[in-house]
Design an enzyme around this catalytic site. Sequence first.
Site, PDB file in Angstrom:
ATOM      1  N   LYS A 176       0.830  -1.218   0.000  1.00 46.17           N
ATOM      2  CA  LYS A 176       0.000   0.000   0.000  1.00 46.17           C
ATOM      3  C   LYS A 176       0.862   1.265   0.000  1.00 46.17           C
ATOM      4  O   LYS A 176       0.380   2.343  -0.326  1.00 46.17           O
ATOM      5  CB  LYS A 176      -0.980   0.010   1.166  1.00 46.17           C
ATOM      6  CG  LYS A 176      -0.384   0.292   2.523  1.00 46.17           C
ATOM      7  CD  LYS A 176      -1.486   0.511   3.559  1.00 46.17           C
ATOM      8  CE  LYS A 176      -0.883   0.905   4.906  1.00 46.17           C
ATOM      9  NZ  LYS A 176      -1.907   1.271   5.893  1.00 46.17           N
ATOM     10  N   ASP A 177       2.161   1.134   0.359  1.00 46.74           N
ATOM     11  CA  ASP A 177       3.064   2.280   0.346  1.00 46.74           C
ATOM     12  C   ASP A 177       3.707   2.502  -1.020  1.00 46.74           C
ATOM     13  O   ASP A 177       4.378   3.518  -1.233  1.00 46.74           O
ATOM     14  CB  ASP A 177       4.195   2.086   1.372  1.00 46.74           C
ATOM     15  CG  ASP A 177       3.700   2.071   2.800  1.00 46.74           C
ATOM     16  OD1 ASP A 177       2.651   2.683   3.071  1.00 46.74           O
ATOM     17  OD2 ASP A 177       4.369   1.450   3.656  1.00 46.74           O
TER      18      ASP A 177
ATOM     19  N   ARG B 238      -7.746   8.960   4.032  1.00 44.78           N
ATOM     20  CA  ARG B 238      -8.774   7.939   3.780  1.00 44.78           C
ATOM     21  C   ARG B 238      -9.521   7.604   5.068  1.00 44.78           C
ATOM     22  O   ARG B 238     -10.768   7.589   5.099  1.00 44.78           O
ATOM     23  CB  ARG B 238      -8.123   6.672   3.210  1.00 44.78           C
ATOM     24  CG  ARG B 238      -9.088   5.496   3.039  1.00 44.78           C
ATOM     25  CD  ARG B 238      -8.342   4.252   2.562  1.00 44.78           C
ATOM     26  NE  ARG B 238      -7.265   3.891   3.458  1.00 44.78           N
ATOM     27  CZ  ARG B 238      -7.395   3.100   4.528  1.00 44.78           C
ATOM     28  NH1 ARG B 238      -8.569   2.572   4.821  1.00 44.78           N
ATOM     29  NH2 ARG B 238      -6.369   2.822   5.287  1.00 44.78           N
ATOM     30  N   ARG B 239      -8.792   7.311   6.136  1.00 44.88           N
ATOM     31  CA  ARG B 239      -9.440   6.947   7.395  1.00 44.88           C
ATOM     32  C   ARG B 239     -10.296   8.087   7.920  1.00 44.88           C
ATOM     33  O   ARG B 239     -11.415   7.876   8.406  1.00 44.88           O
ATOM     34  CB  ARG B 239      -8.378   6.519   8.413  1.00 44.88           C
ATOM     35  CG  ARG B 239      -7.749   5.173   8.076  1.00 44.88           C
ATOM     36  CD  ARG B 239      -6.503   4.890   8.901  1.00 44.88           C
ATOM     37  NE  ARG B 239      -5.979   3.546   8.619  1.00 44.88           N
ATOM     38  CZ  ARG B 239      -4.748   3.129   8.925  1.00 44.88           C
ATOM     39  NH1 ARG B 239      -3.903   3.968   9.508  1.00 44.88           N
ATOM     40  NH2 ARG B 239      -4.366   1.896   8.637  1.00 44.88           N
TER      41      ARG B 239
ATOM     42  N   ARG C 274       1.772  10.090  13.772  1.00 48.58           N
ATOM     43  CA  ARG C 274       2.648   9.413  12.819  1.00 48.58           C
ATOM     44  C   ARG C 274       3.610   8.522  13.589  1.00 48.58           C
ATOM     45  O   ARG C 274       3.702   8.583  14.794  1.00 48.58           O
ATOM     46  CB  ARG C 274       3.429  10.428  11.976  1.00 48.58           C
ATOM     47  CG  ARG C 274       2.574  11.143  10.941  1.00 48.58           C
ATOM     48  CD  ARG C 274       3.406  12.021  10.028  1.00 48.58           C
ATOM     49  NE  ARG C 274       2.587  12.616   8.980  1.00 48.58           N
ATOM     50  CZ  ARG C 274       1.887  13.729   9.136  1.00 48.58           C
ATOM     51  NH1 ARG C 274       1.906  14.356  10.294  1.00 48.58           N
ATOM     52  NH2 ARG C 274       1.165  14.208   8.144  1.00 48.58           N
TER      53      ARG C 274
ATOM     54  N   ARG D  21       2.938   4.925  17.821  1.00 45.80           N
ATOM     55  CA  ARG D  21       1.546   5.396  17.822  1.00 45.80           C
ATOM     56  C   ARG D  21       0.812   4.952  19.093  1.00 45.80           C
ATOM     57  O   ARG D  21       0.006   5.697  19.650  1.00 45.80           O
ATOM     58  CB  ARG D  21       0.813   4.895  16.588  1.00 45.80           C
ATOM     59  CG  ARG D  21       1.348   5.500  15.303  1.00 45.80           C
ATOM     60  CD  ARG D  21       0.480   5.146  14.121  1.00 45.80           C
ATOM     61  NE  ARG D  21       1.186   5.361  12.872  1.00 45.80           N
ATOM     62  CZ  ARG D  21       0.629   5.424  11.685  1.00 45.80           C
ATOM     63  NH1 ARG D  21      -0.684   5.268  11.587  1.00 45.80           N
ATOM     64  NH2 ARG D  21       1.337   5.617  10.600  1.00 45.80           N
TER      65      ARG D  21
ATOM     66  N   CYS E  74      -1.023   7.794  -3.307  1.00 49.01           N
ATOM     67  CA  CYS E  74      -1.184   7.016  -2.080  1.00 49.01           C
ATOM     68  C   CYS E  74      -1.892   7.808  -0.989  1.00 49.01           C
ATOM     69  O   CYS E  74      -2.024   7.338   0.130  1.00 49.01           O
ATOM     70  CB  CYS E  74       0.180   6.553  -1.570  1.00 49.01           C
ATOM     71  SG  CYS E  74       1.005   5.369  -2.653  1.00 49.01           S
TER      72      CYS E  74
END
Length: 303
Positions: free
Chosen positions: A79-80, A126-127, A144, A150, A235
């Site tokens: 996904k990165d 997105r989230r 981040r 996190r 992305c």
Amino acid sequence: MKSIRIGTRNSALALWQAREVARHLQNNNYLTEIVPIVSSGDKNLTQPLYSLGITGVFTRDLDVALLNDEIDIAVHSLKDVPTNLPQNLEIVSYLERDFPQDVLIRKESAKNKELHELKLATSSLRRRAFWLKNFPQAEFSDIRGNIQTRLQKLEEGDFDATILSLAGIKRMKMDIDYEMIPFLIPAPSQGVIAVAGHSDKAEINGIVRQFTNHTNTQICVEMERNFLNTLEGGCTAPIGAFAEIFDDQIRFKAALCSLDGKNCIATDENFIYNEEENFGKKFAKVVLENGGKELMAEIKTQI
């Protein structure tokens, strides 16, 4: 053949992923060497980075190492990886997808709060967008860092919960409570480890593909990435896409949302797969024709 040099970022999760690739190769009697790549500023390339199209903030240094023949392959969280790779680089294989979902993790003091009451820590557009679609009054904080960072910030910060990829939690064998979020469509290719290689290294690429590639995963994630690429989302735009194979059928769920979650264009399709048709591109065009083109233009002016 000498050892296959496996490049990886230096985080605990990235190293786990590299070791997983190495395990597949070692089980088939190939020697491997894991080479952690730490960002070290400018590399000595004959061409500047921008002319090679290197845009992925998490993949840039591994791309350079591949181009400079410092490593033979690079292991990424797919996904990165940008949908357009630098010249002479290619995705060689896709390991079997394990956990594509996003999950909610609360701090103890917020255990009894309703979802709409939670102040969320996430930097993912997105989230945020998908959460706002369901809870328009939600408040957010930026966060981040790796999983451990996190979680520490969650305990110390002025917010109630955060959202993480389930794959990272499972791969790190972390014993923490989490909740599934059914309305949150994963990022395209979330939960998939991918191996990138140099197109000149056909022999090594062939070996890696033979012993690490999972065909059904490849079919699904290429569809998701074609959807993303056709929307020109990069992305970072609020785009979710997830394909899943059931017997001879595929279910493809995807959505493009405005940053505030108020405008969401979704698609949910069941179909029989054939390799001649580019389904990701097909469904993205439907989204674009139903207001997605204007929405993408709006998002680009806001980011």
